[in-house]
Design an enzyme around this catalytic site. Structure first.
Site, PDB file in Angstrom:
ATOM      1  CG  MET A 469     -62.117 -38.061  -8.135  1.00  0.00           C
ATOM      2  SD  MET A 469     -61.071 -39.253  -7.251  1.00  0.00           S
ATOM      3  CE  MET A 469     -61.876 -40.806  -7.667  1.00  0.00           C
ATOM      4  CG  HIS A 470     -64.362 -38.656 -14.660  1.00  0.00           C
ATOM      5  ND1 HIS A 470     -65.236 -39.727 -14.845  1.00  0.00           N
ATOM      6  CD2 HIS A 470     -63.148 -39.225 -14.426  1.00  0.00           C
ATOM      7  CE1 HIS A 470     -64.586 -40.862 -14.739  1.00  0.00           C
ATOM      8  NE2 HIS A 470     -63.309 -40.591 -14.482  1.00  0.00           N
ATOM      9  N   PRO A 471     -63.982 -33.857 -13.367  1.00  0.00           N
ATOM     10  CG  PRO A 471     -62.511 -32.427 -12.254  1.00  0.00           C
ATOM     11  CD  PRO A 471     -62.788 -33.878 -12.504  1.00  0.00           C
TER      12      PRO A 471
END
Length: 534
Positions: A469-471
């Site tokens: 969840m590090h876009p």
């Protein structure tokens, strides 16, 4: 409310909150911050241990899922993003991490002038009040409080010793002279509560009369007249409001920033025309999506030393009272036993794996004898691919601003990424085969001892892979914005968030999002950059 501002910022996330603070510090600047979500106040977002519940809470999230992933058994991958003041910084795991210096030097090599490691380190230091104090690597008086997560008394020394047998260093600091090795994690908490950029930058600034914050307002369009951004339209309480701006700054995040630009006619021309949107500027907005692909492992623990013991209802109730009254106790911590950044093969110039060993299963819940059976004693292992080759897209589906964009991570699209995960699975097994780590566990449950061949590992990875969840990188410096984050071809418009990264960094992205905003604020205000680090 006034309708004319010097700066209009779209999105009160990790970057937007910093910008609102820094730009409004000069009382001559009239600043508007527009956020689609509501207040971040409450136990769910303020209590550090509640982060996973916060991340999954529908009432403060956008509810994003990817499109079916063709290389991951056509599964739709959850993509949580915070729809709340503070954005994803109000729901994340609070890990403080920057990545490697080589990540930023790579940015400069890709054409991002001014973004090399020696040029961004001063901005990391400016934002930070690190528990170690001020040094060449850390700040000591910035708004963002960085605390040490208490090392687990059993797991931490065992994992560090096991890694040492494999040749990996025991680090005091992942952000010192060396980045490869094992240590405890740093987290952004303040007084035992989440220290988001909303809490540490925005809230103190909201007393200023020249800063206006409008929440629960969905920005629907950037107004562009004769090649210049002149304002925005947003909807609040079913009313459409237009405000005018000297400069518009999009800080809506890696999914929502390209979504808004495309709605406003800035993006892939053919796609926009198919949807009936007039093209204002043809740019590859929404392309180059990158994220840290991640898999989960699970081991049965050899004894009752895990955090699941603390999840008994009466213990949790007492801990909640202690946290509320004093800001201390187990609810102020993350159940992470140890962390490592390592290279899984020779020839790499920086770590390609982030390994986190947690002292509790991710699906564990509060329990009590006779009412709810406890999950049991387990160690969970998160393995994160730091430099994926695969890239995806974020594209609008229609001209309706309320319709979610199509997110395609394209995970595992390359043989290189698949091969790295084979190495990751085998690396983790080698780590837990060392005597010190082996003493912590009874058996490997996931992937399980029957998963051995390349094909079996590939099938396991396809079945479980998600993201950390590090876009990043959908409005990259170079193709979409220039090194001062100005959108090509449109005056008065910038993007300031993780979407501008030319390539994803090898670490958690909240600290870089804050750094990007710190540096952007100086650019926007016409100040020279801070002096390079030595």
């Amino acid at each position: 409310m006034a309708r004319n501002f010097d700066y209009v910022i779209i999105g009160a996330g990790s970057s937007g909150c910093v910008l609102a603070d820094r730009l409004s510090a000069d009382p001559a600047n009239r600043v508007l911050l527009v956020e689609a979500g509501g207040s971040e106040k409450g136990h769910l977002t303020e209590m550090p241990l509640a982060w996973f519940r916060a991340m999954m809470a529908q009432q403060i999230g956008w509810g994003y899922l990817s499109e079916p992933e063709p290389h991951a058994d056509d599964r739709r991958i959850p993509a949580p993003r915070g729809k709340v003041i503070g954005g994803s910084g109000s729901i994340n795991g609070m890990m403080y991490s920057r990545g490697s210096p080589a990540d930023y030097d790579q940015w400069a090599q890709m054409g991002a002038r001014g973004w090399s490691w020696s040029e961004v380190l001063p901005y990391f230091r400016k934002s930070e009040a690190n528990w170690r104090g001020e040094s060449e690597h850390h700040g000591g008086s910035g708004p963002l409080t960085v605390s040490r997560n208490d090392p687990h008394p059993t797991i931490y020394p065992a994992i560090v010793a096991a890694a040492g047998r494999m040749g990996f260093a025991h680090l005091d600091d992942f952000h010192g002279r060396e980045q490869e090795g094992f240590s405890a994690v740093d987290i952004t908490t303040h007084g035992g509560r989440r220290g988001s950029s909303a809490a540490r930058f925005l809230r103190p600034a909201m007393t200023r009369p020249n800063l206006t914050v409008v929440d629960r307002a969905l920005t629907t369009r950037i107004v562009i007249e004769r090649g210049r951004a002149t304002g925005i339209d947003y909807v609040r309480d079913s009313e459409t409001v237009r405000v005018h701006a000297g400069e518009v700054i999009v800080s809506a995040g890696t999914f929502n920033s390209p979504h808004l630009l495309q709605l406003s006619g800035i993006g892939p021309a053919d796609h926009l025309r198919e949807l009936g949107i007039d093209v204002v500027a043809e740019l590859p907005v929404g392309h180059n999506l990158q994220d840290h692909a991640s898999i989960r492992g699970l081991y049965e623990a050899s004894g009752p030393f895990t955090f699941d013991q603390q999840l008994r209802f009466d213990r949790m109730a007492l801990a909640a009272v202690r946290w509320q009254l004093t800001g201390t106790g187990p609810l102020t911590q993350m159940p992470i036993g140890a962390q490592g950044f390592v290279r899984t093969r020779e020839g790499l110039d920086r770590p390609d794996l982030q390994l986190l060993v947690s002292s509790v299963a991710m699906d564990a819940k509060v329990w009590f004898p006779g009412i709810r059976k406890r999950r049991g004693d387990y160690l969970a292992v998160a393995s994160v691919l730091l430099h994926p080759e695969s890239t995806g897209t974020v594209l609008i589906k229609s001209p309706d601003p309320a319709e979610k964009p199509a997110i395609r991570f394209n995970l595992l699209a390359t043989e290189g990424d698949r091969a790295t995960f084979r190495r990751i699975v085998r690396f983790t097994r080698e780590l837990f085969a060392q005597p010190e780590a082996a003493a912590l566990v009874r058996q490997e449950l996931q992937p399980g001892s029957d998963v051995q061949s390349d094909a079996e590992i590939d099938a396991f990875v396809r079945s479980i892979i998600g993201t950390a969840m590090h876009p990043t990188s959908t409005c990259s410096i170079g193709p979409v914005v220039d090194p001062e984050l100005r959108v090509h071809g449109i005056a008065g418009l910038r993007v300031v968030d993780c979407s501008v990264m030319p390539a994803i960094v090898g670490g958690n992205t909240n600290a870089p999002a804050i750094m990007i905003a710190e540096k952007a604020a100086d650019m926007i205000l016409g100040r020279g950059p801070l002096a390079r680090a030595a």
